[in-house]
Enzyme design. Structure first.
Site, mmCIF file in Angstrom:
data_model
loop_
_atom_site.group_PDB
_atom_site.id
_atom_site.type_symbol
_atom_site.label_atom_id
_atom_site.label_comp_id
_atom_site.label_asym_id
_atom_site.label_seq_id
_atom_site.Cartn_x
_atom_site.Cartn_y
_atom_site.Cartn_z
ATOM 1 N N SER A 82 4.435 -1.821 0.316
ATOM 2 C CA SER A 82 3.343 -1.235 -0.478
ATOM 3 C C SER A 82 3.376 -1.595 -1.952
ATOM 4 O O SER A 82 2.488 -1.175 -2.698
ATOM 5 C CB SER A 82 3.339 0.290 -0.314
ATOM 6 O OG SER A 82 2.772 0.650 0.924
ATOM 7 N N LYS A 85 0.214 -3.006 -3.345
ATOM 8 C CA LYS A 85 -0.855 -2.189 -3.924
ATOM 9 C C LYS A 85 -0.943 -2.363 -5.441
ATOM 10 O O LYS A 85 -2.002 -2.133 -6.035
ATOM 11 C CB LYS A 85 -0.647 -0.720 -3.566
ATOM 12 C CG LYS A 85 -0.822 -0.402 -2.085
ATOM 13 C CD LYS A 85 -0.627 1.098 -1.820
ATOM 14 C CE LYS A 85 -0.928 1.466 -0.364
ATOM 15 N NZ LYS A 85 0.082 0.988 0.572
ATOM 16 N N SER A 329 0.302 6.271 -1.779
ATOM 17 C CA SER A 329 0.394 4.984 -1.087
ATOM 18 C C SER A 329 -0.582 4.933 0.089
ATOM 19 O O SER A 329 -0.205 4.673 1.230
ATOM 20 C CB SER A 329 1.826 4.726 -0.602
ATOM 21 O OG SER A 329 2.064 3.352 -0.440
#
Length: 494
Positions: A82, A85, A329
């Site tokens: 993640s 991101k 997230s």
């Protein structure tokens, strides 16, 4: 001719001072203005038992100058989970802008006469992941205020703003029912203000009597799912083993296992199959609450160009959306942002076009795109590949942008127990030296752990760091290693 020994030593010292020596991917510099804790980092990364057979990539920069202070496999492409991101958020702020909003429209190809909408009613989604059940209720109330008591035509859900590809290229079937693997649709809905679009919440609680099935509550209520309850309430001394699963390609959700008497409620988010129909069903329920009847059928289709706008709902701004996206997230938000960039700038809401737009945006932020492989917006793919040095470069360049305060505010903060502040770091790094001093994006996949962001060291310096750990046998051990690295950085003296 032989060089005099003292002169040779002086020459060597000057050479080493000007040209740092690289050893095993680590910048070793005799200049005092480098890390006194390099040795600790090298020892940890080279000898930690959990990193034997694994790959670690670490990068540290000065937040004030962007100078690379430490790197360990920093140019090795690794799966960021993640931490991807960070790239999606930066690209969205660069292209769409902090004030960007999503719209959901109600349109008709008919007219209102004698309390009847003589034609079809269309709900056209344009990517808003924050639509809640109460927003559909508000639509229905406003239709009633317009005098509508009956719709003579059909109710049609339109998700054509994006293409019909529901999952990014590398999402496995095993993630299809998980909340973090929810399908992407331009018309979708979220069950609560964590905004996990395309999901429902299932709560399981024990019955008051032994040997009876557990109580199951679904939020929000929707007719598109079918619950099969195979649970049993058992004695308090029996452990709970409730399992919730959803079939592939359908909305049949099976709940099985034992739950002890007086056990706490179990809550789980499950992704629905075809979120367009989910959003459409919520609107149907809202219309029924207002006694608005639909004479036609309920279906998915496309809004004709001549349809007239009746109502429109505007989402929160991108700057506000980044809070649940980054703090929690939220994978779905990452994928929607990719498709939205594709739709706005290339006229096609697809991953392919969105990723092309993202790559152009990242290039303007100084990122070497030839060093990166981007497959999605959330980081769910194991095929995403990014060097740690490129992540710290991104964070440094982001720091120079006018939207940086919004970007920084979206990062989880270590040890802060408020979910919308601490986010995925709320239960981590609670000791005095780290609490509130680390702002960073977490990342977790099977065999992968990552952490990248900013740390305020004890000496007042701010460092930009990226830690990518791949091929771990236990990703939980990666969290411990990350914290050890952060502690070393926090106590560093420069």
């Amino acid at each position: 001719m032989k060089m005099a020994k003292p002169l040779f030593c002086l020459f060597l010292c000057v050479f080493v001072y000007i040209f740092p020596i690289k050893e095993s991917g680590v910048i070793a510099n005799t200049n005092r203005q480098t890390f006194l804790s390099e040795h600790q980092l090298n020892e940890l990364l080279s000898n930690h038992p959990s990193l034997q057979g694994a790959i670690a990539g670490v990068s540290v920069r000065s937040a004030s100058s962007g100078k690379l202070l430490y790197t360990y496999n920093g140019d090795t492409r690794l799966t960021p989970a993640s931490n991807m991101k960070l790239f999606t958020a930066a690209a969205a702020l660069t292209t769409l802008g902090k004030d960007y909003t999503f719209h959901t429209d109600l349109l008709t190809d008919g007219s209102i006469k004698w309390n009847v909408l003589g034609g079809n009613l269309y709900i056209k989604g344009k990517g808003d992941p924050t639509l809640l059940p109460e927003n559909f209720d508000q639509f229905a109330k406003e239709l009633k205020l317009k005098g509508i008591k009956m719709i003579s035509g059909d109710l049609i859900g339109d998700d054509s703003w994006y293409d019909q590809v529901r999952y990014s290229i590398d999402v496995p079937w095993s993630d299809e029912a998980a909340y973090y693997g929810a399908a992407t649709s331009a018309l979708t809905a979220s069950p609560d203000k964590e905004y996990d679009a395309g999901t429902i919440i299932i709560e399981v609680s024990p019955n008051e009597k032994m040997n009876k099935t557990a109580k199951v509550v679904v939020r929000p209520q929707t007719s598109i799912i079918n619950i099969i309850n195979k649970t049993q309430t058992v004695s308090s001394d029996v452990p709970s083993n409730i399992k919730i699963s959803r079939g592939h390609g359908n909305n049949v959700i099976t709940i099985e296992g034992n739950i002890p008497l007086k056990a706490s409620n179990l809550k789980e988010r499950i992704a629905v199959w075809e979120p367009t129909k989910y959003a459409l069903d919520l609107l149907i329920q809202s219309l029924k609450k207002q006694d608005i009847k639909i004479l036609g059928s309920i279906k998915v289709g496309t809004t004709p160009e001549h349809a007239e706008l009746l109502l429109s709902h505007q989402s929160m701004s991108l700057s506000e959306l980044l809070i649940p996206f980054m703090k929690l997230s939220n994978n779905g938000h990452g994928e929607l942002l990719i498709k939205e960039m594709g739709k706005v700038f290339k006229g096609n809401g697809s991953w392919e076009d969105g990723l092309e737009v993202e790559q152009v945006a990242l290039t303007t932020l100084g990122i070497r795109m030839q060093e990166i492989e981007i497959r999605d917006g959330s980081g769910i793919s194991h095929m995403n590949l990014v060097p740690a040095n490129e992540i710290t470069a991104l964070l440094y360049h982001a720091k120079q942008m006018d939207w940086f305060p919004i970007f920084e505010a979206s990062l989880p903060i270590a040890g802060n127990t408020d979910k919308m502040i601490g986010g995925t770091l709320r239960k981590r790094m609670k000791n005095v030296s780290l609490k509130d001093n680390v702002k960073a994006k977490t990342g977790t996949l099977t065999n992968v752990s990552s952490l990248s962001g900013f740390i305020n060291a004890n000496n007042g310096e701010t460092f930009i760091f990226s830690i990518l750990l791949n091929h771990l046998k236990d990703e939980a051990s990666g969290k411990q290693i990350e914290e050890q690295i952060i502690k070393i950085l926090a106590n560093n003296e420069i």
